[in-house]
Write an enzyme that holds these catalytic residues in place. Structure first.
Site, short mmCIF file in Angstrom:
data_model
loop_
_atom_site.label_atom_id
_atom_site.label_comp_id
_atom_site.label_asym_id
_atom_site.label_seq_id
_atom_site.Cartn_x
_atom_site.Cartn_y
_atom_site.Cartn_z
N ASN A 48 39.25 -32.61 -0.69
CA ASN A 48 38.92 -33.66 0.51
C ASN A 48 37.91 -34.33 0.47
O ASN A 48 37.53 -35.16 1.31
CB ASN A 48 38.99 -32.63 2.10
CG ASN A 48 37.79 -31.77 2.08
OD1 ASN A 48 36.84 -31.64 1.25
ND2 ASN A 48 37.78 -31.21 3.29
N LYS A 49 37.04 -34.37 -0.79
CA LYS A 49 35.76 -35.12 -0.95
C LYS A 49 36.06 -36.67 -1.16
O LYS A 49 37.38 -37.00 -1.39
CB LYS A 49 34.87 -34.45 -1.72
CG LYS A 49 34.35 -33.13 -1.28
CD LYS A 49 33.78 -33.16 -0.03
CE LYS A 49 32.78 -32.06 0.51
NZ LYS A 49 33.90 -31.02 0.71
#
Length: 389
Positions: A183-184
């Site tokens: 999710n970065k």
């Protein structure tokens, strides 16, 4: 419209083809793709050394170990973070010293860092967290580090790409650690990167990320000469990145600026859409610097609303929108609260913020239609809650 998740990675044909090429090459673990990713990353950041690792947690552990942190030492960090920032301190037998955050940036407060440095002996390092993709006040922090002879390890899990006073995060502190979790801002699935300008730190991290062996596995198994001999020079860890992960990262890195531009545009749409609501919007402290906008986190002005923060989250989910909270601070986590005797009143800013914060979807593959749905739903929920308050 289908459910809008809190986060969704952008994986395109370039990443897929690079992974296929790796699969066909016969070399899946640490090898030429990792070396290429590291080289490209160091050039992008403007640092001397970049070392790929299996996670940002692994990178933080390696960074502190390379600085010689151990039993009897203390490391200053913030409670307003994910547990990994603090747990690595305990891995090495050292003690975390927790301080509160600034009320505008939600980053660690340099004034409180200095108070902690004055109060505690044997402080070896400071770990600032660049919350949501906005840099902490690195000029002040580096001045404190010099004044008190301590090292700085940046937790830059949110901070690619990000600048402070025009300088890339990753090229300022003694060591910086980035995350490439799914999710970065860019992803390798699982993975991280350690950057530094200190050759001795880079050498130590390189050895310790792969069992304390004094040479690369890639060199040993690809040499055209008998090359079976190696030495274990320290009790290291298994923290290396695979070529499979680096194959994704090579192309994600090329798109990092485009991804940031899209997230910044979404944040601007949100700011405009929410400007008249009972919401405290995230602030960009220095407009001349790059904010990664990894997280777009609003604060609900609960005193003006008839709903709680948790009810807002439930209502958003019912309307088809995923959210998150950054963070449930460490002083409210049972382990840290009990083992370090932490109390809400010691961290008033983080305590207040954490009661009101909600993180909204802000990822590069969001469509304009999805952005507008988030704005519409947030406005509907908050407006109704204001009228019934």
């Amino acid at each position: 419209m289908t459910f809008i998740p809190y986060a969704r990675p952008v994986i395109e044909e370039e990443e897929i083809l690079e992974v296929v090429d790796t699969l066909r090459s016969g070399w899946l673990t640490t090898g030429p793709k990792v070396a290429k990713f590291e080289k490209n990353f160091a050039e992008y950041i403007g640092c001397d050394f970049a070392l790929a690792v299996s996670s940002a947690t692994a990178g933080l552990h390696l960074a502190l170990e390379a600085l010689g942190v151990g039993p009897g030492d203390k490391v200053i960090t913030t409670v307003h973070t994910f547990t990994a920032t603090a747990e690595v301190i305990r891995y090495l037998g050292a003690e975390p010293v927790f301080v509160d955050i600034e009320p505008r940036s939600y980053c660690i407060d340099p004034i409180l860092i200095e108070q902690a440095l004055q109060l505690h002996e044997n402080v070896k390092a400071i770990i600032p967290v660049h919350y949501a993709g906005q840099a902490a006040d690195m000029a002040a922090i580096m001045d404190l580090a010099k004044k008190y002879s301590v090292k700085v390890v940046e937790d830059a899990a949110h901070a690619l790409p990000c600048t402070n006073n025009g300088q890339r995060i990753g090229s300022i502190a003694d060591v910086t650690v980035f995350s490439f979790y799914a999710n970065k801002t860019i992803t390798t699935g699982e993975g991280g990167m350690v950057t530094t300008n200190d050759e001795s730190i880079a050498k130590r991290v390189k050895i310790m990320r792969l069992h304390g062996i004094n040479r690369d596995a890639f060199d040993r198994f690809t040499s055209d000469k008998p090359n079976w001999y190696y030495e274990v020079v320290a009790p290291g860890y298994k923290y290396n990145m695979m070529d499979l992960c680096a194959s994704i990262g090579i192309h994600q890195l090329k798109k990092a600026d485009l991804f940031q531009q899209r997230r910044a545009a979404i944040a601007a749409c949100y700011n405009a859409g929410f400007s008249s609501l009972a919401i405290i919007l995230p602030q960009q402290i220095k407009l001349s610097d790059t904010h990664a906008w990894h997280i777009y986190s609003i604060q609900l002005q609960l005193e003006k609303l008839s709903i709680t923060r948790n009810q807002f989250i439930e209502m958003m989910n019912e309307r088809g929108i995923g959210t998150s909270v950054h963070y449930i601070p460490l002083h409210r986590m049972p382990y840290w609260r009990e083992s370090c005797d932490l109390k809400d009143e010691t961290f008033p800013v983080s305590s207040q913020v954490s009661n009101q914060h909600v993180s909204l979807p802000n990822f590069a593959s969001m469509t304009d239609q999805e952005v507008q749905k988030v704005i519409t739903v947030v406005c509907d929920i908050i407006s109704q809650a204001e009228h019934s308050a």
